[in-house]
Motif scaffolding. Sequence first.
Motif, mmCIF file in Angstrom:
data_model
loop_
_atom_site.group_PDB
_atom_site.id
_atom_site.type_symbol
_atom_site.label_atom_id
_atom_site.label_comp_id
_atom_site.label_asym_id
_atom_site.label_seq_id
_atom_site.Cartn_x
_atom_site.Cartn_y
_atom_site.Cartn_z
ATOM 1 N N ALA A 148 0.832 -1.214 0.000
ATOM 2 C CA ALA A 148 0.000 0.000 0.000
ATOM 3 C C ALA A 148 0.858 1.252 0.000
ATOM 4 N N ALA A 149 2.036 1.176 0.608
ATOM 5 C CA ALA A 149 2.929 2.334 0.595
ATOM 6 C C ALA A 149 3.480 2.597 -0.804
ATOM 7 N N PHE A 150 3.744 1.535 -1.554
ATOM 8 C CA PHE A 150 4.284 1.693 -2.904
ATOM 9 C C PHE A 150 3.185 1.930 -3.936
ATOM 10 N N TRP A 151 2.047 1.285 -3.739
ATOM 11 C CA TRP A 151 0.929 1.412 -4.696
ATOM 12 C C TRP A 151 -0.329 1.822 -3.934
ATOM 13 N N PRO A 152 -0.491 3.081 -3.623
ATOM 14 C CA PRO A 152 -1.684 3.527 -2.887
ATOM 15 C C PRO A 152 -2.956 3.134 -3.625
ATOM 16 N N VAL A 153 -4.027 2.980 -2.858
ATOM 17 C CA VAL A 153 -5.308 2.610 -3.449
ATOM 18 C C VAL A 153 -5.729 3.637 -4.484
ATOM 19 N N GLU A 154 -5.415 4.912 -4.222
ATOM 20 C CA GLU A 154 -5.803 5.971 -5.149
ATOM 21 C C GLU A 154 -5.130 5.831 -6.504
#
Length: 370
Positions: A148-154
């Motif tokens: 999630a830090a590398f590929w945020p949900v947004e």
Amino acid sequence: MRWPDTREATALANGNLALTNQVSVAILEENGPDKVTFWSRLPFILLATLGAVVLYLFAQALVGRAPALGAVFLYSLDPNILAHSFPVTTDVGLAVCVMVFLLALWNYFRQPTRARAVWCGLALGAALGAKFSAVMLLPVACVLAAAAAFWPVEAGAARPKTYLPPSSRKALCPCGSGKKYKNCHEQANRAAEPAVSRSRRLLRYGSALAGACAVAFLLIQVIYLFPKDPLQYITGLRLVNADHAAGYLVYMAGQLAHRFYSYYLVAYLLKEPLAAIILTALGLIVVARSKTIPRLARVFLLVPPAAFFIGYTLFSTNIGIRYITPVLIFAHILGGAGLAALVRSARTWKRGVAAVLCLWLVVAAAGPSG
């Protein structure tokens, strides 16, 4: 059920586990086996039913409404889910709690707040209290937080299209609009830049997971009725399979062994309907090729079932497919994605294949078992 008012029952309540069978027989004799089994199984039936609702919410958040409906369809007709939805075992309950925790974690990554972090902790505590093998969620959560830090949900949401900036802000924009870069895509490029650095997100998510673990620890104390030893859960974890016979052999395909590392794969291929396996394989392809499903959602779909499957393969006793019930949940989500792709297709033959596979699943669930 009323606890027997006998010397043996009192001794069992005080820790003499050697009297377990004797007291169990007394409870059955006093209340009747039908009444005992009904009230024992009813909570598990309700929990398995709740699982369909949670599965829909979880799948909808990751892959959309149509695949979520397909996932519930597969879940509701899965012979293995039906067979293990009423016995007094921990596997379906673990699967439901795993989905609740992952859904809470997904919602936290979408919008990090303290309240959502607390919900993650409560869901984690419920999962850990459901079955000891839920400890695999701890490393899984760390992997998901890093992802999630590398590929945020947004990152999966629609964003203004960006272009590499030219050497000068006054030069023409590479998009071909004929406008200067500063008046065209410069603002779009800035809007696409992450508002928070990866390191800061990692720190935030790591702190949230630490807080969630603290909340989970408190919930476990409640579940264990505030034991004298606050680390009683760790003691119980160490005793898992401690009473198994060291020389116990498993039988599969004409052979005897202490463990077959292919056991759960073979069990899945033999005990799941072939139509469900076909849809799961198709769904895996659909999810891998999809340009609309966020990368983080794919990590949520693949990492947890892989962790549970590998963990059970390496450490559990080969005594039934029910152990990988949490894995089947994710297979249903992938199968729902495959079914939705067939139904949505403009080609008639693909929709026909979807109808045949659905009918196949209904017959497999309702028909006599071999």
